[in-house]
Write a protein that holds these residues in place. Structure first.
Motif, PDB file in Angstrom:
ATOM      1  N   ARG A   1       0.840  -1.146  -0.097  1.00  0.00           N
ATOM      2  CA  ARG A   1       0.007  -0.040   0.099  1.00  0.00           C
ATOM      3  C   ARG A   1       0.856   1.183  -0.046  1.00  0.00           C
ATOM      4  N   PRO A   2       0.566   2.460  -0.648  1.00  0.00           N
ATOM      5  CA  PRO A   2       1.274   3.517  -0.618  1.00  0.00           C
ATOM      6  C   PRO A   2       1.759   4.129   0.700  1.00  0.00           C
ATOM      7  N   ASP A   3       2.827   4.633   0.669  1.00  0.00           N
ATOM      8  CA  ASP A   3       3.361   5.369   2.115  1.00  0.00           C
ATOM      9  C   ASP A   3       3.410   6.790   1.820  1.00  0.00           C
ATOM     10  N   VAL A   4       2.895   7.250   1.010  1.00  0.00           N
ATOM     11  CA  VAL A   4       2.547   9.064   0.518  1.00  0.00           C
ATOM     12  C   VAL A   4       0.991   9.039   0.348  1.00  0.00           C
ATOM     13  N   TYR A   5       0.618  10.149   0.837  1.00  0.00           N
ATOM     14  CA  TYR A   5      -0.827  10.397   0.376  1.00  0.00           C
ATOM     15  C   TYR A   5      -1.327  10.901  -0.981  1.00  0.00           C
ATOM     16  N   ALA A   6      -0.657  11.442  -1.553  1.00  0.00           N
ATOM     17  CA  ALA A   6      -0.797  11.799  -3.000  1.00  0.00           C
ATOM     18  C   ALA A   6       0.338  11.932  -3.797  1.00  0.00           C
ATOM     19  N   THR A   7       0.290  11.844  -5.336  1.00  0.00           N
ATOM     20  CA  THR A   7       1.429  12.069  -6.149  1.00  0.00           C
ATOM     21  C   THR A   7       0.965  12.743  -7.170  1.00  0.00           C
ATOM     22  N   SER A   8       1.548  13.661  -7.673  1.00  0.00           N
ATOM     23  CA  SER A   8       1.058  14.343  -8.893  1.00  0.00           C
ATOM     24  C   SER A   8       1.719  13.944 -10.259  1.00  0.00           C
ATOM     25  N   THR A   9       3.073  13.244 -10.033  1.00  0.00           N
ATOM     26  CA  THR A   9       3.705  12.553 -11.238  1.00  0.00           C
ATOM     27  C   THR A   9       3.529  11.160 -11.016  1.00  0.00           C
ATOM     28  N   TRP A  10       4.045  10.539 -12.052  1.00  0.00           N
ATOM     29  CA  TRP A  10       3.989   9.025 -12.037  1.00  0.00           C
ATOM     30  C   TRP A  10       5.311   8.610 -11.186  1.00  0.00           C
ATOM     31  N   LYS A  11       4.869   7.797 -10.172  1.00  0.00           N
ATOM     32  CA  LYS A  11       5.693   7.152  -9.138  1.00  0.00           C
ATOM     33  C   LYS A  11       5.819   5.779  -9.499  1.00  0.00           C
ATOM     34  N   LEU A  12       7.212   5.394  -9.337  1.00  0.00           N
ATOM     35  CA  LEU A  12       7.507   3.870  -9.473  1.00  0.00           C
ATOM     36  C   LEU A  12       7.401   2.850  -8.304  1.00  0.00           C
ATOM     37  N   VAL A  13       6.775   1.842  -8.089  1.00  0.00           N
ATOM     38  CA  VAL A  13       6.556   1.053  -7.289  1.00  0.00           C
ATOM     39  C   VAL A  13       7.237  -0.456  -7.433  1.00  0.00           C
ATOM     40  N   GLN A  14       8.188  -0.939  -6.703  1.00  0.00           N
ATOM     41  CA  GLN A  14       8.684  -2.448  -7.111  1.00  0.00           C
ATOM     42  C   GLN A  14       8.367  -3.136  -5.579  1.00  0.00           C
ATOM     43  N   VAL A  15       7.620  -4.109  -5.908  1.00  0.00           N
ATOM     44  CA  VAL A  15       7.388  -5.320  -4.658  1.00  0.00           C
ATOM     45  C   VAL A  15       7.756  -6.631  -4.983  1.00  0.00           C
ATOM     46  N   ASP A  16       8.319  -7.261  -4.109  1.00  0.00           N
ATOM     47  CA  ASP A  16       8.655  -8.656  -4.392  1.00  0.00           C
ATOM     48  C   ASP A  16       7.436  -9.730  -4.106  1.00  0.00           C
ATOM     49  N   ILE A  17       7.102 -10.501  -5.286  1.00  0.00           N
ATOM     50  CA  ILE A  17       5.945 -11.409  -4.821  1.00  0.00           C
ATOM     51  C   ILE A  17       6.612 -12.974  -5.022  1.00  0.00           C
ATOM     52  N   LYS A  18       5.829 -13.932  -4.339  1.00  0.00           N
ATOM     53  CA  LYS A  18       6.160 -15.108  -4.502  1.00  0.00           C
ATOM     54  C   LYS A  18       5.083 -16.015  -4.911  1.00  0.00           C
ATOM     55  N   ALA A  19       5.219 -16.649  -6.003  1.00  0.00           N
ATOM     56  CA  ALA A  19       3.736 -17.356  -6.500  1.00  0.00           C
ATOM     57  C   ALA A  19       4.215 -18.724  -6.806  1.00  0.00           C
ATOM     58  N   PRO A  20       4.564 -19.755  -5.888  1.00  0.00           N
ATOM     59  CA  PRO A  20       4.771 -20.973  -6.295  1.00  0.00           C
ATOM     60  C   PRO A  20       3.611 -21.749  -6.743  1.00  0.00           C
ATOM     61  N   HIS A  21       2.502 -21.237  -6.395  1.00  0.00           N
ATOM     62  CA  HIS A  21       0.843 -21.529  -6.961  1.00  0.00           C
ATOM     63  C   HIS A  21       0.366 -20.615  -7.579  1.00  0.00           C
ATOM     64  N   PRO A  22      -0.604 -20.738  -8.390  1.00  0.00           N
ATOM     65  CA  PRO A  22      -1.578 -19.590  -9.141  1.00  0.00           C
ATOM     66  C   PRO A  22      -1.812 -18.383  -8.429  1.00  0.00           C
ATOM     67  N   ILE A  23      -1.857 -17.588  -8.733  1.00  0.00           N
ATOM     68  CA  ILE A  23      -2.323 -16.224  -8.201  1.00  0.00           C
ATOM     69  C   ILE A  23      -2.614 -15.201  -9.152  1.00  0.00           C
ATOM     70  N   GLU A  24      -3.470 -14.246  -8.815  1.00  0.00           N
ATOM     71  CA  GLU A  24      -3.851 -13.005  -9.532  1.00  0.00           C
ATOM     72  C   GLU A  24      -3.293 -11.769  -8.598  1.00  0.00           C
ATOM     73  N   ALA A  25      -2.695 -10.776  -9.392  1.00  0.00           N
ATOM     74  CA  ALA A  25      -2.455  -9.485  -8.826  1.00  0.00           C
ATOM     75  C   ALA A  25      -3.717  -8.534  -8.964  1.00  0.00           C
ATOM     76  N   VAL A  26      -4.182  -8.315  -7.719  1.00  0.00           N
ATOM     77  CA  VAL A  26      -5.520  -7.434  -7.904  1.00  0.00           C
ATOM     78  C   VAL A  26      -4.931  -5.904  -7.374  1.00  0.00           C
ATOM     79  N   PHE A  27      -5.314  -5.050  -8.152  1.00  0.00           N
ATOM     80  CA  PHE A  27      -5.199  -3.488  -7.614  1.00  0.00           C
ATOM     81  C   PHE A  27      -6.567  -2.950  -7.311  1.00  0.00           C
ATOM     82  N   GLU A  28      -6.786  -2.790  -5.894  1.00  0.00           N
ATOM     83  CA  GLU A  28      -7.899  -2.100  -5.466  1.00  0.00           C
ATOM     84  C   GLU A  28      -7.865  -0.846  -5.127  1.00  0.00           C
ATOM     85  N   VAL A  29      -8.906  -0.173  -5.382  1.00  0.00           N
ATOM     86  CA  VAL A  29      -9.007   1.238  -4.935  1.00  0.00           C
ATOM     87  C   VAL A  29     -10.600   1.303  -4.087  1.00  0.00           C
ATOM     88  N   ALA A  30     -10.639   1.946  -2.981  1.00  0.00           N
ATOM     89  CA  ALA A  30     -11.790   2.147  -2.396  1.00  0.00           C
ATOM     90  C   ALA A  30     -11.907   3.674  -2.064  1.00  0.00           C
TER      91      ALA A  30
END
Length: 628
Positions: free
Chosen positions: A218-247
């Motif tokens: 989840r973001p560590d800043v409240y807002a960004t007016s420019t495109w911000k790069l995020v890099q996150v490690d994932i481990k998927a030894p079994h099938p998964i979906e990546a889900v981007f959720e906004v509320a």
């Protein structure tokens, strides 16, 4: 566009075969397809020089529109072909259609949203807030939405979700990636912009096939007016979906934009640990206790033994002649006991599939005969996840369990005997732990007869009978197994000698095998118990354009006469580069006590070397011998 439809009463199968492919890097196959009525589509990979096709993807749900499927093709040094297999349902109105097949470099989870198919990403529809395609010159000039990140101009595209139509508190929009089809781990990167961040919540989850979510960012800043790069490690030894959720909290919650999702097989952060190898928990007890140990207060309860099978006890599950763990042996030195067998520590937040085999003998009361607990690192019992129920005695029975915990745990097998005269023998063997859910079907090249005959063929003539698929004990006493080898309560194939004459046989023939470069290892379990047991042979039948007399088949292996009351493992190494079949031939002996059974047939590419060797076995003169 290609369409298939079925005739009224015949179940047709249609196969498209790709050209020979030499793709050294990771690739993604994208399919646009539709199933109308009943039917199924399957995508198979056919490695060059191997017997079997490997199923990569399957679909059988009908739809009234075109659907997109994305299937990962891992990097390989061996050329292969792809096969698209379609089977329409019987009757009118059932059809299958393919519109596009694309093979593109990279991972299926990657996307820059510049193409109309959106790489198979899917918006979970919500009446008020949804992910939309942003960008292009046609957008509203009053909009405060950004330019695309990929092209850095108004012509590019990205995905965004806006709060303008949000009507209720916590309105949620979800954008899901294609489900991964191959184990993968590494660095997932993406760019995002977030406006009016106090009015929205943005998170990235993984979702498995059973619908379980895990938040990984989840973001560590409240807002960004420019495109911000995020890099996150994932481990998927079994099938998964990546889900981007906004509320959103309200219609003034701003927007979130997303672009340029990419993946690298190297982790983003050096401190990230590689995917844990759960095989440290595997043990067949052939060469020791592996990483298992027991509490030795008051003496040893679990003992590693090997037995010579007889009518009162069966051999081990692994080979029929090897070792296993036995509790409450004659060496247990007290009339009441608690025996705890501890496994190695398993890291937290992984989904594990635990499989083991047990058998019991002579218990008056089954209460506390065997239970399985999860213990925390400090040896405190965290949860009981399984306990024995009334079961068939003297049969190796399989148990499959799936578990996941937020703290490190170890598996602990517990047997309790409060009154020596109520307790019998309880045995354990072949413990395995893998990542992910327990598979429902055996892997390619294996047949355990649980779901059918695996396409094996019965070959008949005047003096030839059928192999019979059954479960439980065979009808004739003092011959045949008490249960199958796979589960203990599952299915196996056997010949019923009371239905046959002496010297008559039954042939069970594998589906056609293409041939293989180099050696091939065939293993299976067989059961030959009974005073009149006949002959079990395994033959190699080479296929040519014409017919070939059966007497020219090559004998690979045979056993004659009574072998053991236990299931025994056979291993056969052979070479055949041309189309062929394997024939299991069982011949009835001189009496009705001649039932012969087979189970758990496995073909593996490569030599049998390194797999536990099985000595030729028969009954021992000392039926009660126990060796340590």
């Amino acid at each position: 566009q290609i369409a298939f439809s079925s005739s009224l009463d015949v179940k047709d199968k249609f196969v498209l075969v790709s050209p020979r492919l030499e793709l050294l890097d990771w690739n993604c196959v994208r399919l646009v397809y539709q199933i109308t009525g009943a039917g199924s589509l399957q995508l198979h990979l056919r490695p060059e020089g191997e017997n079997f096709d490997f199923t990569l993807w399957t679909a059988n749900k009908p739809s009234d529109s075109w659907l997109i499927a994305s299937v990962d093709l891992p990097n390989t040094t061996k050329p292969y072909q792809l096969l698209m297999e379609g089977t329409p349902g019987q009757g009118e109105g059932n059809s299958l259609a393919l519109f596009e097949i694309h093979i593109v470099p990279g991972y299926c989870i990657e996307c820059n949203f510049e193409e109309h198919h959106l790489c198979g990403y899917n918006n979970q529809w919500n009446p008020n807030v949804n992910w939309y395609v942003g960008g292009s010159l046609a957008r509203d000039p009053q909009s405060n939405l950004p330019d695309d990140h990929t092209m850095n101009n108004e012509r590019g595209h990205y995905m965004y979700v806006d709060s303008v139509y949000a009507k209720r508190f916590q309105e949620v929009a979800k954008l899901s990636s294609p489900m991964t089809t191959t184990p993968m781990s590494g660095c997932l990167s993406f760019y995002y912009q977030r406006d009016q961040a106090r009015g929205n919540f943005f998170s990235l989850f993984t979702k498995d096939e059973l619908g379980h979510y895990e938040e990984i960012w989840r973001p560590d800043v409240y807002a960004t007016s420019t495109w911000k790069l995020v890099q996150v490690d994932i481990k998927a030894p079994h099938p998964i979906e990546a889900v981007f959720e906004v509320a959103f909290n309200s219609a003034r919650g701003g927007y979130v934009a997303l672009d340029d999702i990419s993946f690298s097989p190297q982790f983003c952060h050096q401190e990230t640990e590689p995917i844990f190898d759960p095989s440290i928990s595997d043990c067949d007890f052939e060469e020791g206790y592996c990483q298992y140990y027991q509490e030795r207060i008051g003496g040893s309860v679990w003992n590693r033994v090997s037995v010579k099978p007889n009518v009162y006890r069966i051999g081990d599950h692994t080979t029929g002649t090897g070792s296993f763990l036995l509790a409450n042996t004659r060496f247990t030195n007290r009339p009441g006991y608690v025996g705890r067998l501890h496994g190695p520590l398993l890291p937290e937040n992984h989904k594990y599939c635990l499989r083991f085999y047990y058998t019991v003998h002579g218990f008056v009361k089954m209460d506390n005969a065997l239970a399985l607990y999860l213990y925390e690192e400090n040896n405190v019992a965290q949860e009981k996840i399984w306990t024995i129920s009334e079961t068939s005695r003297d049969v190796w029975t399989e148990v499959d369990l799936t578990f996941q915990k937020p703290m490190p745990v170890k598996i602990v097998f517990v047997t309790i005997c409060r009154n020596f005269w109520d307790c019998g023998l309880v045995a354990l063997d072949d413990i395995t732990v893998t990542l992910g859910d327990c598979p429902l079907r055996p892997p390619t090249g294996q047949c355990n007869f649980e779901l059918g005959d695996c396409g094996y063929i019965q070959e008949k003539n005047l003096h030839r009978h059928n192999w019979i698929r059954t479960r439980g004990q065979t009808p004739t006493s003092y011959t045949g197994p008490r249960g199958d080898h796979t589960l203990g309560v599952g299915y196996f194939m056997y010949i019923e000698a009371s239905h046959m004459l002496s010297g008559h046989s039954a042939h069970l023939v594998t589906p056609e095998l293409r041939g293989s470069d180099g050696p091939q290892c065939l293993s299976f379990f067989y059961h030959m118990y009974g005073s009149g047991t006949g002959l079990l042979s395994v033959l190699l039948h080479r296929l040519h354009h014409g017919t070939r007399p059966r007497h020219r088949d090559t004998l690979l292996w045979k056993r004659q006469g009574e072998q053991s009351i236990s299931w025994m493992r056979a291993m056969i190494e052979y070479e055949c580069r041309t189309r062929h079949q394997i024939v299991f031939e069982a011949t009835r002996g001189p009496s009705i006590r001649s039932d012969i059974a087979i189970d758990d047939i496995v073909f593996k590419h490569g030599s049998c070397k390194g797999i536990l060797a099985i000595p030729y076995s028969g009954f021992s003169e000392n039926f009660n011998e126990i060796e340590y």
